[in-house]
Design a protein around this motif. Structure first.
Motif, PDB file in Angstrom:
ATOM      1  N   PRO A  41     -35.893 -13.588  -3.114  1.00 34.54           N
ATOM      2  CA  PRO A  41     -35.748 -13.010  -4.535  1.00 34.54           C
ATOM      3  C   PRO A  41     -36.517 -11.536  -4.613  1.00 34.54           C
ATOM      4  N   GLU A  42     -37.496 -11.357  -3.852  1.00 30.93           N
ATOM      5  CA  GLU A  42     -38.328 -10.256  -3.859  1.00 30.93           C
ATOM      6  C   GLU A  42     -37.632  -9.253  -3.031  1.00 30.93           C
ATOM      7  N   TYR A  43     -36.865  -9.507  -2.326  1.00 30.75           N
ATOM      8  CA  TYR A  43     -36.174  -8.533  -1.145  1.00 30.75           C
ATOM      9  C   TYR A  43     -34.659  -8.723  -1.036  1.00 30.75           C
ATOM     10  N   PRO A  44     -33.954  -8.017  -2.153  1.00 30.36           N
ATOM     11  CA  PRO A  44     -32.424  -8.366  -2.216  1.00 30.36           C
ATOM     12  C   PRO A  44     -31.817  -7.674  -1.144  1.00 30.36           C
ATOM     13  N   ASP A  45     -32.373  -6.892  -0.466  1.00 30.96           N
ATOM     14  CA  ASP A  45     -31.607  -5.900   0.703  1.00 30.96           C
ATOM     15  C   ASP A  45     -31.723  -6.710   2.039  1.00 30.96           C
ATOM     16  N   ILE A  46     -32.506  -7.747   2.139  1.00 30.78           N
ATOM     17  CA  ILE A  46     -32.622  -8.335   3.432  1.00 30.78           C
ATOM     18  C   ILE A  46     -31.654  -9.528   3.560  1.00 30.78           C
ATOM     19  N   ALA A  47     -30.921  -9.684   4.383  1.00 27.55           N
ATOM     20  CA  ALA A  47     -30.126 -11.032   4.882  1.00 27.55           C
ATOM     21  C   ALA A  47     -30.450 -11.669   5.836  1.00 27.55           C
ATOM     22  N   ILE A  48     -30.409 -12.929   5.907  1.00 23.94           N
ATOM     23  CA  ILE A  48     -31.023 -13.955   7.081  1.00 23.94           C
ATOM     24  C   ILE A  48     -29.797 -14.675   7.558  1.00 23.94           C
ATOM     25  N   GLN A  49     -29.632 -14.757   8.753  1.00 23.16           N
ATOM     26  CA  GLN A  49     -28.960 -15.756   9.440  1.00 23.16           C
ATOM     27  C   GLN A  49     -29.621 -16.591  10.365  1.00 23.16           C
ATOM     28  N   VAL A  50     -29.712 -17.821   9.813  1.00 21.89           N
ATOM     29  CA  VAL A  50     -30.336 -19.008  10.545  1.00 21.89           C
ATOM     30  C   VAL A  50     -29.177 -19.924  11.593  1.00 21.89           C
ATOM     31  N   ASP A  51     -29.458 -19.903  12.730  1.00 20.54           N
ATOM     32  CA  ASP A  51     -28.886 -20.660  13.659  1.00 20.54           C
ATOM     33  C   ASP A  51     -29.669 -22.040  14.111  1.00 20.54           C
ATOM     34  N   VAL A  52     -29.425 -23.230  13.702  1.00 19.18           N
ATOM     35  CA  VAL A  52     -30.295 -24.416  13.782  1.00 19.18           C
ATOM     36  C   VAL A  52     -29.726 -24.602  15.268  1.00 19.18           C
ATOM     37  N   GLU A  53     -30.712 -24.677  16.045  1.00 22.23           N
ATOM     38  CA  GLU A  53     -30.290 -25.135  17.722  1.00 22.23           C
ATOM     39  C   GLU A  53     -31.501 -25.625  18.204  1.00 22.23           C
ATOM     40  N   ASN A  54     -31.464 -26.995  18.621  1.00 15.16           N
ATOM     41  CA  ASN A  54     -32.654 -27.590  19.177  1.00 15.16           C
ATOM     42  C   ASN A  54     -32.907 -27.309  20.699  1.00 15.16           C
ATOM     43  N   GLY A  55     -31.909 -26.993  21.497  1.00 20.23           N
ATOM     44  CA  GLY A  55     -32.027 -26.465  22.769  1.00 20.23           C
ATOM     45  C   GLY A  55     -32.849 -25.222  22.825  1.00 20.23           C
ATOM     46  N   LEU A  56     -33.543 -24.891  24.029  1.00 17.98           N
ATOM     47  CA  LEU A  56     -34.148 -23.749  24.388  1.00 17.98           C
ATOM     48  C   LEU A  56     -32.903 -22.581  24.286  1.00 17.98           C
ATOM     49  N   VAL A  57     -33.258 -21.285  23.538  1.00 16.69           N
ATOM     50  CA  VAL A  57     -32.242 -20.173  23.743  1.00 16.69           C
ATOM     51  C   VAL A  57     -33.110 -19.163  24.114  1.00 16.69           C
ATOM     52  N   ASP A  58     -32.213 -18.181  25.000  1.00 18.23           N
ATOM     53  CA  ASP A  58     -32.761 -16.861  25.531  1.00 18.23           C
ATOM     54  C   ASP A  58     -32.197 -16.002  24.027  1.00 18.23           C
ATOM     55  N   ILE A  59     -33.402 -15.704  23.168  1.00 16.85           N
ATOM     56  CA  ILE A  59     -32.770 -15.036  22.184  1.00 16.85           C
ATOM     57  C   ILE A  59     -32.606 -13.487  22.400  1.00 16.85           C
ATOM     58  N   VAL A  60     -33.169 -13.014  23.510  1.00 18.85           N
ATOM     59  CA  VAL A  60     -32.783 -11.434  23.959  1.00 18.85           C
ATOM     60  C   VAL A  60     -31.308 -11.462  24.184  1.00 18.85           C
ATOM     61  N   VAL A  61     -30.771 -12.516  25.148  1.00 14.95           N
ATOM     62  CA  VAL A  61     -29.391 -12.457  25.758  1.00 14.95           C
ATOM     63  C   VAL A  61     -28.633 -12.713  24.504  1.00 14.95           C
ATOM     64  N   ALA A  62     -29.030 -13.735  23.645  1.00 21.92           N
ATOM     65  CA  ALA A  62     -28.208 -14.129  22.499  1.00 21.92           C
ATOM     66  C   ALA A  62     -28.118 -13.459  21.626  1.00 21.92           C
ATOM     67  N   GLY A  63     -29.108 -12.219  21.446  1.00 16.49           N
ATOM     68  CA  GLY A  63     -28.912 -11.349  20.294  1.00 16.49           C
ATOM     69  C   GLY A  63     -29.660 -11.690  18.895  1.00 16.49           C
ATOM     70  N   TYR A  64     -30.638 -12.824  19.219  1.00 16.60           N
ATOM     71  CA  TYR A  64     -31.302 -12.936  17.710  1.00 16.60           C
ATOM     72  C   TYR A  64     -32.281 -11.951  17.751  1.00 16.60           C
ATOM     73  N   THR A  65     -32.876 -11.788  16.562  1.00 14.38           N
ATOM     74  CA  THR A  65     -33.890 -10.868  16.198  1.00 14.38           C
ATOM     75  C   THR A  65     -35.022 -11.857  16.623  1.00 14.38           C
ATOM     76  N   ALA A  66     -35.198 -12.925  16.247  1.00 16.22           N
ATOM     77  CA  ALA A  66     -36.588 -13.928  16.588  1.00 16.22           C
ATOM     78  C   ALA A  66     -35.966 -15.229  16.532  1.00 16.22           C
TER      79      ALA A  66
END
Length: 297
Positions: free
Chosen positions: A118-143
């Motif tokens: 509510p404090e930051y209306p210009d921020i959009a968040i995409q959350v991918d729930v995944e229990n396995g280990l993910v290479d965030i660089v290759v997969a294009g995640y911010t974090a």
């Protein structure tokens, strides 16, 4: 380089990461047919097939995997740099893509986002729930969000939760017909509910600490799940011993639906961390999320 080459390469990265033309088209805001045509033109220009297509799946070929390994980090860095150039530090904006283990997403990430958005209306968040280990660089995640022990050393890792003790648990019904294990070696005589993690090569060993040293024990049983909620349900139903974070089963232990065993052998793991590459530009939007999640020890 042709005028649309960079866009085409970014399109290839999107398809290769998503393993789906449909999901990639949705992410890019284009049609599946237009995206497929674009990738075929790229393959034709390069003279090599980049994606293996079937009626049910899409996966990079050997050549495509090599290209993705190079392009994924480069495209992510370009996006980050562009976001940093256009973002107003006083009004954080843009999309932050986070991959998270489900337990952390439910207990730490979502409560923080619920307060934050509510404090930051210009921020959009995409959350991918995944229990396995993910290479965030290759997969294009911010974090990403994982337990601290599973974060690579080349990442900036920010603690967002307390240390996590392990618990080995079973229902009173199960323990009524099976003698409680006294040492990890006793687990060989028990039905254990395994954790299925393909990214770690199958079933990870159960880790213990005793006599001043760490041990790893392979267990077996008829059930295996890749989601801790199902492991917990199976344990409560009396199907065997489960190896979980104590925070995942604390209410069941308190109510007596589960009983802890091997308490003296159970280690305490580093808590959940938010992590991202050291080389990545920390945008104002990511900084807001880091500050909201940071755990004060």
């Amino acid at each position: 380089m042709m005028q649309d080459e960079l866009g085409t390469l970014a399109a290839f990265v999107a398809v290769a990461e998503a393993r789906s033309f449909t999901r990639a088209a949705g992410r890019l805001g284009t049609s599946q047919s237009a995206l497929s045509h674009r990738i075929r033109r790229l393959e034709s220009r390069l003279g090599v097939r980049l994606l293996a297509r079937t009626t049910r799946s899409v996966a990079p070929t050997e050549a495509g995997a090599r290209l993705l390994e190079t392009l994924g980090p480069a495209i992510a860095d370009i996006r980050g740099q562009l976001a940093a150039l256009t973002e107003d530090p006083g009004r954080p904006s843009g999309t932050v893509r986070i991959t998270s283990a489900d337990h952390a997403a439910e207990t730490i990430l979502w409560p923080a986002l619920h307060r934050l958005l509510p404090e930051y209306p210009d921020i959009a968040i995409q959350v991918d729930v995944e229990n396995g280990l993910v290479d965030i660089v290759v997969a294009g995640y911010t974090a990403g969000i994982r337990l601290g022990g599973n974060v690579d050393k080349d990442m900036v890792a920010v603690p967002i939760g307390p240390p996590e003790p392990i618990a080995v648990v079973a229902s009173p019904t199960y323990l009524a017909t099976h003698a409680a294990p006294v040492t990890p070696s006793d687990l060989a005589d028990h039905s254990c509910i395994n954790r299925w993690l393909p990214s770690l090569g199958g079933f990870p060993a159960w880790e213990f600490v005793g006599d001043g040293r760490a041990t790893r024990t392979r267990v077996s049983g008829r059930l295996a799940f890749n989601r801790p909620e199902l492991i917990l349900e199976a344990a409560v139903a009396g199907h065997g011993l489960a190896y979980l974070l104590r925070s995942q089963c604390a209410s069941m232990l308190a109510s007596g639906q589960l009983i802890g065993v091997l308490d003296d052998w159970c280690p305490v793991l580093p808590g959940y961390h938010l992590y991202f590459p050291k080389s990545r530009q920390v945008t104002p939007a990511l900084r807001v999320i880091v500050d909201a999640l940071k755990y004060d020890r």
